[in-house]
Every structure is written in structure tokens, then in C-alpha cells.
Design an enzyme around this catalytic site. Structure first.
Site, PDB file in Angstrom:
ATOM      1  N   SER A  68       0.808  -1.229   0.000  1.00  0.00           N
ATOM      2  CA  SER A  68       0.000   0.000   0.000  1.00  0.00           C
ATOM      3  C   SER A  68       0.835   1.270   0.000  1.00  0.00           C
ATOM      4  CB  SER A  68      -0.941   0.020   1.207  1.00  0.00           C
ATOM      5  OG  SER A  68      -0.217   0.164   2.417  1.00  0.00           O
ATOM      6  N   LYS A 141       0.850   4.535   6.859  1.00  0.00           N
ATOM      7  CA  LYS A 141       0.290   5.392   5.809  1.00  0.00           C
ATOM      8  C   LYS A 141       0.945   6.769   5.899  1.00  0.00           C
ATOM      9  CE  LYS A 141      -2.918   2.231   4.878  1.00  0.00           C
ATOM     10  NZ  LYS A 141      -2.883   1.419   3.639  1.00  0.00           N
TER      11      LYS A 141
END
Length: 257
Positions: A68, A141
Site C-alpha cells: 500500500s 500510511k
């Protein structure tokens, strides 16, 4: 116990001293093994305590389990995370943060099929900081919005906007769009809006807008800010904040900044 003879300067030693010394050298020292074991134990325990303190208050290693954050971070990378932010240091837009799952971000994971002794040893070594933390209950993230920020997708050129200013994101994965979903959110107080660099392969704040906080994560869930990739060796690089990306973004309305 060290004999008095061992402290005698070499030029003052007699033949008898030398002979006595030779005999003494052949005698096993009493308590040698016990002393060695005690000193080794002290060193090991001290190292474990130091590692635990560093992991708890300063730096912790984490393992990257998914794509990701490509191409910034690849599967199998190990990163170091400073635990001084949030805390003595602030979290900024553009920082890469590791945070605990606020609930429902990660699928249920089955325990690994390994012998019980190995699982226990891995758990202990991870706890004291000698092994990197695996994915477990943590995610990684990039921070796009701070408390009070308005984050939107997208402008006429397909760029994200923060507080009305479009941003160019050089860290995005090759051929990735800033977002395939349209949204407009105001980040609540005490929370952060986070997104993966590989946008079309990232379950991030965009997909959790129905959750409490509208997809944002609590600042209290942030473990720290990643600042360097340390493994594999050929992947070593500093994880610098892309300050220029957010340089023109104003403070949110009503923040007093």
C-alpha cells in the site's frame, strides 16, 4: 584472586618469581566459570533492558507486510520509527506514520503455523525490540490532513486539495491516481487523515468514511513517524518529509495559525 607477584615490574622479577608464575598459570582459577557466567548474564540483561527502553521511548523497528506504500516502501522492508512524534515533536502533513488499527481496518488474521517455542521466542524478542514488529495490529500510511484541515478530491487536474490548495504528490506510485474516489472531509480535532502512496492498492481513510471520525484516525493511535528504511541493505534510504508538497497549504480556518 590476583597475586601480589603479578604487580611486580618485569625487571625486578627473580627466577623464583618466574617459576612461581609459571606454576600459578597452570593452576585453574577458582570461580572462573562462575564469574564469566555472572558477567555474561549482566551484559545480556543490560542489553535487553537498554533495547526495551529504546523501543519503548525512542525508536522501534517495523516490518512492511503489504504494497500500500509502494514505491516508497516495498513488501519486506524494515523501517525505523521515532516515538518522539507525536509527543516532544509534532506530526506534519507528509509524514509517514505507523498507527494501531482504530478498528476494522485490518482483516482478521490467523495465528502463524509455527511451533509454540518459536512463537514465544519471537514474541519475547519483538517485545524487547530485538526483532521488528510485524504487521499485527499496526498499519503504515502517509499523513495528508491534520486536525481542522479540509481534504478534497479532486481539482480539474485530478489533484487532491488541502484547505483549498491543490497539491502535487511526487511520492505516489507509478501510474497511481491521487484518488479514484471523490470526497470532501474536515478532519476532526485530535485526528489525522491518512492515505497510502499506492492509492489504488490502499485501504485508507477514504474507505472508512462511515466510521467514527469520518475515516480519520485518532492521533493517540499513532506509534511514531518512520524516518529510515534499514533493510534490505540495498534499500537503505532516509524517509524525508516532502515539505514542498504542502508548503503552500494554509492553516485551517479557525486554527489561529
Amino acid at each position: 584472586m590476583t597475586s601480589h607477584r603479578e604487580a611486580v615490574p618485569e625487571h625486578r622479577r627473580t627466577d623464583s618469581d618466574s617459576a612461581g608464575g609459571a606454576h600459578a598459570a597452570r593452576r585453574p582459577r577458582r570461580g572462573g566459570l562462575a564469574a564469566w557466567a555472572r558477567e555474561t548474564g549482566i551484559i545480556v540483561v543490560s542489553a535487553l533492558v537498554l533495547s526495551l527502553l529504546i523501543k519503548t521511548f525512542l525508536v522501534q523497528a517495523f516490518f512492511i507486510p503489504s504494497g500500500s506504500m509502494e514505491q516508497t516502501l516495498l513488501v519486506g522492508d524494515r523501517v525505523l520509527v521515532t516515538k518522539l512524534a507525536p509527543g516532544p515533536l509534532d506530526v506534519h502533513r507528509g509524514d509517514i506514520v505507523v498507527f494501531k488499527d482504530p478498528g476494522g481496518w485490518l482483516p482478521e488474521q490467523l495465528p502463524p503455523d509455527v511451533p509454540a517455542w518459536r512463537a514465544a521466542l519471537t514474541s519475547v524478542l519483538t517485545y524487547v525490540g530485538l526483532l521488528p514488529q510485524d504487521s499485527g495490529e499496526h498499519l503504515i500510511k502517509r499523513v495528508i490532513g491534520l486536525p481542522g484541515d479540509t481534504v478534497e478530491c479532486c481539482d480539474a487536474q485530478g489533484r487532491l486539495m488541502v484547505n483549498g490548495v491543490p497539491i502535487d504528490e511526487p511520492y505516489l506510485a507509478a501510474d497511481a491516481q491521487p484518488s479514484e474516489l471523490e470526497f470532501s472531509v474536515v478532519v476532526p480535532e485530535g485526528r489525522l487523515w491518512v492515505m497510502g502512496d499506492n492509492r489504488q492498492n490502499s485501504q485508507d481513510s477514504r474507505y472508512k468514511q462511515g466510521d467514527p471520525g469520518g475515516g480519520s484516525i485518532p492521533e493517540g493511535n499513532v506509534v511514531g513517524v518512520a524516518f529510515v528504511t534499514v533493510w534490505p541493505v540495498d534499500r537503505w534510504h532516509a524517509l524525508r518529509n516532502p515539505g514542498a508538497t504542502f508548503a503552500d497549504v494554509p492553516a485551517p480556518v479557525g486554527s489561529g495559525g
